[in-house]
Scaffold this active site. Structure first.
Site, mmCIF file in Angstrom:
data_model
loop_
_atom_site.group_PDB
_atom_site.id
_atom_site.type_symbol
_atom_site.label_atom_id
_atom_site.label_comp_id
_atom_site.label_asym_id
_atom_site.label_seq_id
_atom_site.Cartn_x
_atom_site.Cartn_y
_atom_site.Cartn_z
ATOM 1 N N GLN A 162 0.801 -1.221 0.000
ATOM 2 C CA GLN A 162 0.000 0.000 0.000
ATOM 3 C C GLN A 162 0.838 1.277 0.000
ATOM 4 O O GLN A 162 0.352 2.330 -0.394
ATOM 5 C CB GLN A 162 -0.951 -0.004 1.205
ATOM 6 C CG GLN A 162 -1.975 -1.116 1.127
ATOM 7 C CD GLN A 162 -2.926 -1.098 2.309
ATOM 8 O OE1 GLN A 162 -2.633 -1.695 3.339
ATOM 9 N NE2 GLN A 162 -4.054 -0.431 2.168
ATOM 10 N N HIS B 233 -1.821 -5.437 -12.815
ATOM 11 C CA HIS B 233 -1.256 -5.280 -14.160
ATOM 12 C C HIS B 233 -2.044 -6.054 -15.215
ATOM 13 O O HIS B 233 -2.178 -5.606 -16.348
ATOM 14 C CB HIS B 233 0.217 -5.727 -14.178
ATOM 15 C CG HIS B 233 1.104 -4.844 -13.357
ATOM 16 N ND1 HIS B 233 2.332 -5.234 -12.887
ATOM 17 C CD2 HIS B 233 0.922 -3.571 -12.912
ATOM 18 C CE1 HIS B 233 2.874 -4.247 -12.182
ATOM 19 N NE2 HIS B 233 2.032 -3.231 -12.175
ATOM 20 N N ASP C 164 2.202 0.509 -8.049
ATOM 21 C CA ASP C 164 3.539 0.588 -8.667
ATOM 22 C C ASP C 164 4.397 1.664 -7.999
ATOM 23 O O ASP C 164 5.579 1.466 -7.767
ATOM 24 C CB ASP C 164 3.430 0.917 -10.168
ATOM 25 C CG ASP C 164 2.926 -0.266 -10.990
ATOM 26 O OD1 ASP C 164 2.593 -1.321 -10.394
ATOM 27 O OD2 ASP C 164 2.856 -0.137 -12.228
ATOM 28 N N ARG D 26 3.978 0.206 13.016
ATOM 29 C CA ARG D 26 3.726 -1.126 12.463
ATOM 30 C C ARG D 26 3.796 -1.047 10.945
ATOM 31 O O ARG D 26 3.110 -0.228 10.334
ATOM 32 C CB ARG D 26 2.341 -1.621 12.901
ATOM 33 C CG ARG D 26 1.934 -2.910 12.215
ATOM 34 C CD ARG D 26 0.605 -3.465 12.738
ATOM 35 N NE ARG D 26 0.268 -4.667 12.028
ATOM 36 C CZ ARG D 26 -0.781 -4.808 11.204
ATOM 37 N NH1 ARG D 26 -1.647 -3.822 11.039
ATOM 38 N NH2 ARG D 26 -0.985 -5.948 10.579
ATOM 39 N N HIS E 97 1.326 -9.144 4.754
ATOM 40 C CA HIS E 97 0.130 -8.301 4.625
ATOM 41 C C HIS E 97 -0.316 -8.343 3.157
ATOM 42 O O HIS E 97 -0.249 -7.358 2.435
ATOM 43 C CB HIS E 97 0.429 -6.874 5.099
ATOM 44 C CG HIS E 97 -0.777 -6.033 5.387
ATOM 45 N ND1 HIS E 97 -0.951 -5.355 6.575
ATOM 46 C CD2 HIS E 97 -1.878 -5.744 4.640
ATOM 47 C CE1 HIS E 97 -2.100 -4.677 6.548
ATOM 48 N NE2 HIS E 97 -2.685 -4.893 5.373
ATOM 49 N N ASN F 259 -1.427 -10.623 8.648
ATOM 50 C CA ASN F 259 -2.432 -9.602 8.809
ATOM 51 C C ASN F 259 -3.762 -10.104 8.261
ATOM 52 O O ASN F 259 -3.885 -10.387 7.070
ATOM 53 C CB ASN F 259 -2.062 -8.323 8.049
ATOM 54 C CG ASN F 259 -3.132 -7.259 8.197
ATOM 55 O OD1 ASN F 259 -3.303 -6.692 9.277
ATOM 56 N ND2 ASN F 259 -3.910 -7.008 7.140
ATOM 57 N N GLU F 260 -4.735 -10.243 9.133
ATOM 58 C CA GLU F 260 -6.121 -10.482 8.747
ATOM 59 C C GLU F 260 -6.378 -11.730 7.907
ATOM 60 O O GLU F 260 -6.626 -11.652 6.704
ATOM 61 C CB GLU F 260 -6.682 -9.257 8.007
ATOM 62 C CG GLU F 260 -6.722 -8.020 8.871
ATOM 63 C CD GLU F 260 -7.511 -6.893 8.229
ATOM 64 O OE1 GLU F 260 -7.777 -6.949 7.014
ATOM 65 O OE2 GLU F 260 -7.869 -5.958 8.942
ATOM 66 N N ASN G 219 -7.322 -5.932 14.535
ATOM 67 C CA ASN G 219 -7.670 -4.828 13.641
ATOM 68 C C ASN G 219 -9.156 -4.581 13.806
ATOM 69 O O ASN G 219 -9.975 -5.483 13.580
ATOM 70 C CB ASN G 219 -7.379 -5.184 12.177
ATOM 71 C CG ASN G 219 -5.895 -5.112 11.862
ATOM 72 O OD1 ASN G 219 -5.079 -4.769 12.718
ATOM 73 N ND2 ASN G 219 -5.547 -5.428 10.629
ATOM 74 N N TYR H 174 -12.482 -1.880 13.186
ATOM 75 C CA TYR H 174 -12.981 -0.692 12.501
ATOM 76 C C TYR H 174 -14.430 -0.351 12.812
ATOM 77 O O TYR H 174 -14.786 0.809 12.934
ATOM 78 C CB TYR H 174 -12.831 -0.852 10.975
ATOM 79 C CG TYR H 174 -11.401 -0.745 10.504
ATOM 80 C CD1 TYR H 174 -10.874 0.477 10.110
ATOM 81 C CD2 TYR H 174 -10.569 -1.863 10.455
ATOM 82 C CE1 TYR H 174 -9.561 0.602 9.679
ATOM 83 C CE2 TYR H 174 -9.251 -1.752 10.035
ATOM 84 C CZ TYR H 174 -8.756 -0.518 9.653
ATOM 85 O OH TYR H 174 -7.451 -0.409 9.243
ATOM 86 N N GLU I 177 -4.677 -2.069 14.143
ATOM 87 C CA GLU I 177 -5.232 -1.097 13.189
ATOM 88 C C GLU I 177 -6.560 -0.587 13.707
ATOM 89 O O GLU I 177 -7.342 -1.359 14.288
ATOM 90 C CB GLU I 177 -5.533 -1.732 11.816
ATOM 91 C CG GLU I 177 -4.349 -1.976 10.957
ATOM 92 C CD GLU I 177 -4.735 -2.596 9.613
ATOM 93 O OE1 GLU I 177 -5.871 -2.374 9.122
ATOM 94 O OE2 GLU I 177 -3.891 -3.309 9.059
HETATM 95 C C1 PNW Z 1 -7.700 -3.501 6.732
HETATM 96 N N1 PNW Z 1 -13.984 -4.693 7.177
HETATM 97 O O1 PNW Z 1 -8.617 -4.261 5.994
HETATM 98 C C2 PNW Z 1 -6.344 -3.781 6.115
HETATM 99 O O2 PNW Z 1 -5.481 -4.479 6.983
HETATM 100 C C3 PNW Z 1 -5.668 -2.585 5.552
HETATM 101 O O3 PNW Z 1 -4.668 -2.983 4.644
HETATM 102 C C4 PNW Z 1 -6.680 -1.672 4.920
HETATM 103 O O4 PNW Z 1 -6.112 -0.627 4.195
HETATM 104 C C5 PNW Z 1 -7.559 -1.145 6.042
HETATM 105 O O5 PNW Z 1 -8.154 -2.190 6.771
HETATM 106 C C6 PNW Z 1 -8.658 -0.203 5.564
HETATM 107 O O6 PNW Z 1 -9.541 -0.868 4.702
HETATM 108 C C7 PNW Z 1 -9.943 -4.321 6.348
HETATM 109 O O7 PNW Z 1 -14.779 -4.952 6.259
HETATM 110 C C8 PNW Z 1 -10.866 -4.402 5.332
HETATM 111 O O8 PNW Z 1 -14.402 -4.487 8.313
HETATM 112 C C9 PNW Z 1 -12.193 -4.520 5.602
HETATM 113 C C10 PNW Z 1 -12.631 -4.570 6.916
HETATM 114 C C11 PNW Z 1 -11.709 -4.487 7.942
HETATM 115 C C12 PNW Z 1 -10.370 -4.344 7.652
#
Ligand code: PNW
Length: 492
Positions: free
Chosen positions: A26, A46, A59, A84, A129, A173-174, A316, A318, A387
Site C-alpha cells: 500500500q 497489471h 507501482d 507497524r 500483509h 495480517n487479517e 484490527n 474498525y 489497526e
Molecule cells: C484492513 N472490514 O482491511 C487492512 O489491513 C488494511 O490494509 C486496509 O487498508 C484497512 O483495513 C482499511 O480498509 C480491512 O470490512 C478491510 O471491516 C475490511 C474490513 C476491515 C479491515
C-alpha cells in the site's frame, strides 16, 4: 486545565504504545526496483486493472521505498512510540523460495529499521500483509500443502536478518481478508472465488503456517533474540440485534464465521475450528452431496501444534453490525459458501456516522465490546490494537473533523476497556499516510497525513487529525476541546 468530557482526566499508561500502521504494497511503490519479484497484487493490477475502482495500482503508491526517511520524520513529528509496517516477501525472496535472498531488499528494511531505532520508535513488523510472491500463487498459494513450509522458510530469513533489532513480530495480517476475500470470493487478490471450500482450506493452512513460524521463533530465535510473535485478526463487533435467543446465537455464528475460524484454533483451550459452525458446515456439506465436510479437520497433531501458537492477539478493529436470525435482514449469498453456511442477517443503524468506505461506520462502544469479549473468551490474552481508523474522500482535504470524532470515540472506548481490565498494550492508528486502498485504489484515504500522489516526491502534509493524535500521545489524555495552535508540524 478543565475538561468538558464527563470522564475527564483519564490517562493512558506511560508504557502504552501509541503508533500508526501501514502495509508494504500500500505504501512502498518501487514494485520492480532492485531485484524485487512480482507479487499477487502486482500481477492482478497489471493483468486486470479494471478490478480496481480507479484502475490504479501500487507501482508507485506513496513511494516509501525512496521516502522512508521522510516517513520516520513524520513519526517523530507525531511523537510515535511505535510503528507497524509489513515486509514485502517478494522484495526479500523474489521467487518466494528461500534459496535466493535479494540483498537490496534486506538493505532497505535494515536502513528503515535502523532509522526508526535511532529515534526510539519501536518497530512492530508484519511478515505477511497480502502480497504473496506470484510464483507461490502459481503453485497453489495458501491452499498448497507446502504453504506452511514456504512460510516457515521465509520467516527464518526474516528472523535471521532483522530479529536482533525487531522484538514484535506479527505473522499474518487479517486471515479473513486473505482467506474469505482472496479464496472464497473475488474481493481481494488472487480472487479465486472458490466459494464452497476456499475460505476453509485457506484458514487451516494459514493457522498451521502461523504455528510453524511461531514455533521456529520460540525454539530457535527467542532464546537469543527475546521478542514476541503474535498474529493480527480483523475483529469487528457483531452483537445481537435484539435480546432474543435466536439473535444471540445468530450473533455467535456470525462471530465464528468472521473471525472465530482463525482465532479459535490458536487461542481457545480445546483448539480446532469453532464447534457450532463446524457442525453446520458438516451437515450442509452432506446435504449438498460432498463426500466429506467442506471444512477440513485437524489431526490431533495439527491441533496441538496450532493451539497456543502465539504470544499476543493483534486486533484490527474498525466497525460493527447487529446480527439477526430474522429473514428480513438476510442478504443473498452464493450457496455453498461461508456466508450461506453462517446464514444470518445484518443490520447497521442508519444514524451511525458514515465514512468514505461503504463498510465503515462509527459504531458506539465497539472497541470496548470487542476487547472485553476477547478477554473473557480467551482467558485475558495480551492484546494490541494493530489497526483502527477512518476514511475520507480525496477531495475532503486537511480539515478532517469526522476522522477526529472517530479517533476520540475510539480512544475513549480504549480507556473504558483498560478500566475493565483488558490486557491491552498498544494502539496503532491506520494509517500514517494515505495509501493504495486495495480494490478502492486511491479513492479512499486513511492517512493522518495526506499524500499528494501527483507530485514526484509524493508530498506528505499533516491533516488536522495528526495534530490531535500528537497531542493525545504527548499528554496521554483525550482533551475534547484541544485545538492545534498552527498548521505547522514540529519535532519536540
Ligand atoms: C484492513 N472490514 O482491511 C487492512 O489491513 C488494511 O490494509 C486496509 O487498508 C484497512 O483495513 C482499511 O480498509 C480491512 O470490512 C478491510 O471491516 C475490511 C474490513 C476491515 C479491515
Amino acid at each position: 486545565s478543565c475538561y468538558a468530557h464527563p470522564k475527564h482526566g483519564r490517562k493512558f499508561p506511560d508504557d502504552f504504545l501509541f503508533g500508526t500502521a501501514t502495509a508494504s504494497y500500500q505504501v512502498e511503490g518501487a514494485w520492480n526496483a532492485d531485484g524485487k519479484g512480482e507479487n499477487i497484487w502486482d500481477h492482478m493490477t497489471h493483468t486486470m486493472p479494471e478490478v480496481i475502482a480507479d484502475q490504479s495500482n501500487g507501482d508507485e503508491a506513496a513511494d516509501s521505498y525512496h521516502n522512508y526517511k521522510r516517513d520516520v520524520e513524520i513519526m517523530r513529528e507525531l511523537g510515535l512510540d511505535a510503528y507497524r509496517f509489513s515486509l514485502s516477501w517478494s522484495r526479500i525472496l523474489p521467487n518466494g523460495q528461500a534459496n535466493i535472498v535479494n540483498q537490496a531488499g534486506v538493505d532497505y528494511y535494515n536502513n528503515f529499521i535502523n532509522e526508526m531505532l535511532k529515534y526510539n520508535i519501536t518497530p512492530l513488523v508484519t511478515l505477511y500483509h497480502w502480497d504473496l510472491p506470484q510464483k507461490l500463487q502459481d503453485l497453489g498459494g495458501f491452499v498448497s500443502p507446502l504453504f506452511p513450509e514456504w512460510f516457515e522458510d521465509y520467516a527464518r530469513v526474516v528472523f535471521e536478518n532483522f530479529g536482533d533489532r525487531v522484538k514484535h513480530w506479527i505473522t499474518f495480517n487479517e486471515p479473513r481478508e486473505i482467506c474469505y476475500e482472496g479464496y472464497g470470493s473475488i474481493t481481494k487478490a488472487p480472487r479465486l472465488n472458490a466459494t464452497d471450500v476456499g475460505t476453509y482450506l485457506c484458514a487451516k493452512q494459514l493457522v498451521i503456517a502461523n504455528a510453524r513460524a511461531y514455533h521456529l521463533y520460540d525454539k530457535e530465535f527467542r532464546p537469543i533474540q527475546n521478542g514476541k510473535c503474535g498474529i493480527t485478526i480483523s475483529v469487528n463487533w457483531f452483537g445481537p440485534l435484539t435480546d432474543s435467543e435466536e439473535d444471540q446465537s445468530a450473533a455467535e455464528i456470525k462471530r465464528q464465521a468472521e473471525w472465530g475460524i482463525y482465532a479459535e484454533p490458536i487461542f481457545s483451550e480445546q483448539g480446532g475450528f469453532p464447534k457450532e459452525l463446524s457442525e453446520i458446515v458438516e451437515r450442509n456439506s452432506k446435504e449438498q452431496g460432498y463426500p466429506r465436510s467442506r471444512m477440513p479437520e485437524f489431526t490431533d497433531e495439527e491441533r496441538d501444534l496450532v493451539r497456543g501458537s502465539t504470544d499476543f492477539f493483534g486486533v484490527n478493529h474498525y466497525t460493527a453490525s447487529l446480527v439477526s436470525a430474522n429473514e428480513e435482514y438476510k442478504e443473498w449469498h452464493p450457496t455453498p459458501s461461508l456466508l450461506s453456511d453462517a446464514d444470518v442477517g445484518g443490520y447497521v443503524p442508519p444514524e451511525w456516522p458514515k465514512s468514505a468506505s461503504k463498510w465503515l461506520k462509527l459504531a458506539p462502544n465497539s472497541i470496548y465490546n470487542v476487547l472485553t469479549h476477547l478477554k473473557s473468551k480467551y482467558n485475558n490474552p495480551i492484546l494490541y490494537i494493530t489497526e483502527n481508523g477512518w476514511s475520507t474522500t480525496p477531495e475532503s482535504g486537511l480539515e478532517d473533523e469526522d476522522r477526529i470524532t472517530y479517533y476520540r470515540a475510539a480512544l475513549n472506548s480504549v480507556l473504558d476497556a483498560l478500566e475493565a481490565g483488558v490486557n491491552l498494550k498498544g494502539y496503532m492508528a491506520w494509517s500514517l499516510i494515505d495509501n493504495f486502498e486495495w480494490m478502492e485504489g486511491y479513492l479512499e484515504r486513511f492517512g493522518l497525513y495526506q499524500v499528494d500522489f501527483e507530485s514526484p516526491e509524493k508530498t506528505r502534509t499533516p491533516r488536522k487529525s495528526a495534530f490531535i493524535y500528537k497531542e493525545i500521545i504527548r499528554s496521554r489524555v483525550i482533551e475534547p476541546n484541544y485545538e492545534p495552535p498552527s498548521r505547522t508540524m514540529w519535532i519536540d
